[in-house]
Design an enzyme around this catalytic site. Structure first.
Site, PDB file in Angstrom:
ATOM      1  N   SER A 174       5.093 -14.416   0.296  1.00 46.24           N
ATOM      2  CA  SER A 174       5.465 -13.559   1.422  1.00 46.24           C
ATOM      3  C   SER A 174       5.699 -12.117   0.951  1.00 46.24           C
ATOM      4  CB  SER A 174       6.688 -14.141   2.133  1.00 46.24           C
ATOM      5  OG  SER A 174       6.884 -13.553   3.403  1.00 46.24           O
ATOM      6  N   ASP A 226       3.239 -18.877   6.508  1.00 42.03           N
ATOM      7  CA  ASP A 226       4.095 -18.364   5.438  1.00 42.03           C
ATOM      8  C   ASP A 226       4.757 -19.525   4.685  1.00 42.03           C
ATOM      9  OD1 ASP A 226       6.270 -17.166   4.026  1.00 42.03           O
ATOM     10  OD2 ASP A 226       6.289 -15.508   5.449  1.00 42.03           O
ATOM     11  N   THR A 281     -45.761 -16.698  33.622  1.00 38.32           N
ATOM     12  CA  THR A 281     -46.168 -17.280  32.345  1.00 38.32           C
ATOM     13  C   THR A 281     -44.910 -17.545  31.519  1.00 38.32           C
ATOM     14  OG1 THR A 281     -48.225 -16.027  32.398  1.00 38.32           O
ATOM     15  CG2 THR A 281     -47.559 -16.940  30.271  1.00 38.32           C
ATOM     16  N   ASP A 331     -41.948 -17.924  28.789  1.00 39.86           N
ATOM     17  CA  ASP A 331     -41.422 -17.178  27.635  1.00 39.86           C
ATOM     18  C   ASP A 331     -40.670 -18.190  26.765  1.00 39.86           C
ATOM     19  OD1 ASP A 331     -42.305 -14.848  28.976  1.00 39.86           O
ATOM     20  OD2 ASP A 331     -40.408 -14.746  30.075  1.00 39.86           O
TER      21      ASP A 331
END
Length: 749
Positions: free
Chosen positions: A228, A549, A41, A43
């Protein structure tokens, strides 16, 4: 550079996206075919997929053994109405090994009208009927803010801060020198800047902040900007639960203890396992992870180990009554194949907003890193912790992480390491990521069942964790390569339309101290190609962007402070950048900032590098507009450099050193010491080295307090003489008018 039009601006066109809502209601008579139904069956579950939008694949839950499922699940997609958008609906059957496709249908969304809502049936295998409810509406409230103006929160902060500063300045300067402070309109906007330079910058800036706090200067500042290493100190200070009630003096003692430990202690097996598992959680949620994430964790464990869950948004409480200067942080957006000296977009971070002023696009801090499309969030993640941002803000050090920890076996030290960092470009740290598309859109349809999926994810995690652990604890290719070290986030400008326009610039009538002609713009400070492509736009088709940076282009965060809307009168900058020797000229980074400002038509005083030849090395230099009556919007700059001059003789301003011990502790060089205790790559500071650098900058700042006070008095007078003194009024920015494009496209004579 004569081809560059200094008035060129790249703006985001105001545009609308569509929100497409799908409700998967139900299905009847789900079948696997006559033979399949005899064996099992179904799902069933449903997958929805629109290839033209990010976060393009959605799915319902599945029902076991149910041929008439009722889902009632709602899904949303953000669409570009100018693209062809097609919804693909797939009915699936969940199996233990691999899910099975039961049928597929498509729906062209151009048939939908804005404001329309309807139920649409789809037939699969001539038997199964599925009902979807669909609606289409305009996204009228994007999650990005499109404006050149400051956000409302910052405007409110500025007004409150001016009230506080007015009283603080009167107290600092005394009644006679502050007699011009009649109202908040007379209050000058003061900004304090800290440069990059690793732990050297962080430790030096800690001494600076102690002096500014004790002297009352900090109480007169509107902005505090860091890059920084300085941003690491600001993060440590502002995230401290006792700041500002507890001043930098006590917090700096904690910092001294934290940086005295060997950084290799951060790489114990238990800690590494915790780092990597945390990063796996981020990766598995759909966010990019790079070595910068790891570096941010290590920086966080060193500096804010007891508050690793702190976020940038949480720092609002430090400025909610304007009790402290507004902290500003920065990184760069860079392109993989272009040097950051040629092209870089400055990204600014505050507790209120994150964004890029170049494009006038800003977002709330908790949205940075989320998945956007056309200015709207399509998938929101948890706000990145502050330590992740600290890793991004100082990501230059993740590039040569093996040098930082000393695990590569290299014996090179000192200036060699400085030179190596100097030669890094964005091309070294940003890999040309060919897998820019969403991972989810590349996945096959269907998933395994929950148990199998969990097993699969666990295997993936174990494999990834193992690779990262081996890379961290061994001298592997991860340490020896510079590729892919940049921070990476989802592109918050994905899908936007950028329009290159030529506004009637609000800056164009400003008279700067010296207008730069082409020859002056062509004069190189550090590189022949510097800033050559800064007018280029960001790639709005790239799904991720690289952030690095800011010190990789120039090492002072002037672009944050020079935003015209902030109208800063006095800038006090502290430069901890590396120099070849203690006697070397200290103006390279400042000259780069000047050139960047001139190319962007921003007022900036003329920086005369020959003042070093005339006056020699000093603790600070003052650069003013030569004619304030004409240069009404040009700030004054007080530029502090890292130099040990009077500190050798005096333990406090005006207090000579007397004992042998007092003289010996102050007798040291910064850049000429062969042991390089203050190298950019030194991530461990014994107490003596910390105290020397901290106390040096504490002394240098206090020794020049009168210079700062005098500049404040002059700034008050400038404000009185020019009540509207501000680089650009906020209302004018919002009311910018643009030339007709057809006129601009006419050939010139």
């Amino acid at each position: 550079m004569s081809f560059i039009d200094p008035y060129q601006h790249i703006i985001v066109e105001h545009q609308y996206s569509h929100k497409f809502t799908v409700v998967v209601l139900r299905a009847t008579k789900v079948t696997k075919g006559a033979f399949g139904d005899m064996l099992d069956t179904p799902d069933p579950y449903v997958e929805l997929f629109i290839s033209s939008t990010p976060d393009s694949r959605k799915r319902t839950r599945h029902f076991n053994n149910n041929i008439n499922p009722v889902w009632n699940e709602t899904f949303e997609f953000i669409l570009d109405p100018n693209q062809e958008n097609v919804l693909e609906i797939t009915l699936m059957d969940a199996n233990y090994v691999m899910d099975e496709t039961l049928g597929t249908a498509t729906f062209t969304l151009s048939s939908m009208k804005v404001g329309e809502k309807k139920e649409v049936p789809f037939i699969f295998n001539q038997v199964t009927e599925m009902i979807l409810e669909m609606s289409l509406e305009v996204c009228s409230c994007p999650d990005l803010r499109f404006s050149m103006a400051l956000c409302d929160q910052e405007k409110t902060f500025r007004q409150q801060r001016k009230e506080n500063i007015k009283e603080n300045m009167k107290k600092l300067l005394g009644p006679k020198k502050s007699e011009g402070l009649y109202s908040t309109r007379d209050v000058p906007v003061v900004a304090i800047l800290g440069s990059g330079g690793g732990f050297r910058a962080m430790v030096g800036f800690s001494g600076v902040m102690k002096a500014l706090y004790e002297s009352g200067i900090l109480d007169c500042a509107t902005y505090l900007a860091g890059l920084s290493g300085s941003s690491w100190y600001m993060s440590t200070l502002y995230s401290h639960p006792d700041f500002p009630e507890k001043g930098p003096e006590e917090i700096n003692k904690e910092l001294m203890k934290n940086v005295s430990y060997d950084p290799l202690l951060l790489l114990t097996p238990q800690k590494i396992k915790r780092y990597v598992e945390s990063l796996w959680k981020k990766k598995s949620s759909g966010q990019p992870v790079t070595f910068t994430d790891i570096f941010g964790m290590l920086i966080g464990e060193t500096l804010i180990h007891n508050r690793m869950n702190t976020t940038l948004s949480s720092l609002k409480e430090k400025v909610n009554t304007a009790q402290c200067p507004l902290p500003l942080f920065t990184c760069l957006h860079v392109k993989p194949d272009v040097s950051e000296l040629m092209f870089a977009d400055w990204v600014e971070f505050s507790p209120y907003e994150i964004g890029m002023a170049k494009y006038g696009t800003f977002m709330a801090p908790d949205l940075f890193g989320s998945k956007f499309f056309m200015g709207t969030v399509v998938k929101k993640y948890e706000e990145n912790p502050l330590h992740f941002l600290m890793g991004v803000w100082g990501s230059a050090f993740s590039i040569l992480f093996n040098r930082v920890l000393g695990v590569s076996g290299s014996q090179n030290k000192g200036s060699t390491m400085e030179e190596e960092l100097e030669n890094i470009t964005a091309k070294h740290i940003v890999s040309n990521d060919s897998s820019d598309s969403d991972d989810e859109s590349q996945e096959p349809k269907g998933t395994e069942n929950e148990d199998a999926e969990r097993d699969y994810q666990n295997d993936n995690q174990a494999s990834w964790v193992h690779r990262m652990l081996m890379a961290l604890v061994s001298d592997s290719a991860l340490f020896n390569t510079r590729e892919g070290r940049a921070g990476k986030v989802h592109n918050f400008m994905l899908g936007l339309n950028l329009n290159t326009s030529y506004p009637l610039s609000p800056l164009r009538n400003f008279t700067t101290q010296e207008s730069l002609d082409d020859d002056e713009l062509d004069a190189a400070v550090a590189d022949p190609d510097e800033f050559e492509r800064i007018y280029e736009p960001l790639d709005v088709k790239s799904k991720k962007i690289h952030v690095v940076d800011s010190g990789l282009t120039f090492n002072l965060p002037y672009p944050l402070i020079l935003r015209p809307q902030r109208g800063v009168d006095l800038i006090i900058s502290f430069d901890f950048s590396a120099r070849p020797s203690d006697s070397s000229p200290p103006f390279k980074e400042l000259l780069l900032a000047e050139k960047w400002a001139k190319m962007n038509k921003l007022p900036f005083p003329k920086i005369d590098p020959y003042v070093f030849d005339r006056e020699g090395l000093k603790e600070c230099y003052v650069f003013k507009p030569k004619n304030p009556d004409v240069e009404k919007d040009c700030p004054t700059i007080i530029h502090f450099v890292l130099a040990n001059i009077n500190f050798r003789k005096y333990k406090a301003p005006g207090v000579p050193r007397e004992t042998k011990e007092e003289k010996e502790i102050a007798d040291f060089d910064i850049f000429d010491d062969p042991e390089s205790p203050f190298s950019t790559f030194n991530f461990q500071y014994p107490n003596q080295a910390f105290k020397r650098l901290h106390d040096l900058m504490h002394f240098n700042t206090l020794n020049n307090i009168d210079v700062i006070k005098n500049a404040m008095v002059e700034s008050i007078e400038y404000r009185r003489q020019n009540p509207s003194r501000c680089s650009v009024s906020l209302s004018n920015v919002e009311a910018r008018r643009f030339f007709n494009k057809e006129f601009l496209n006419k050939p010139t004579a």
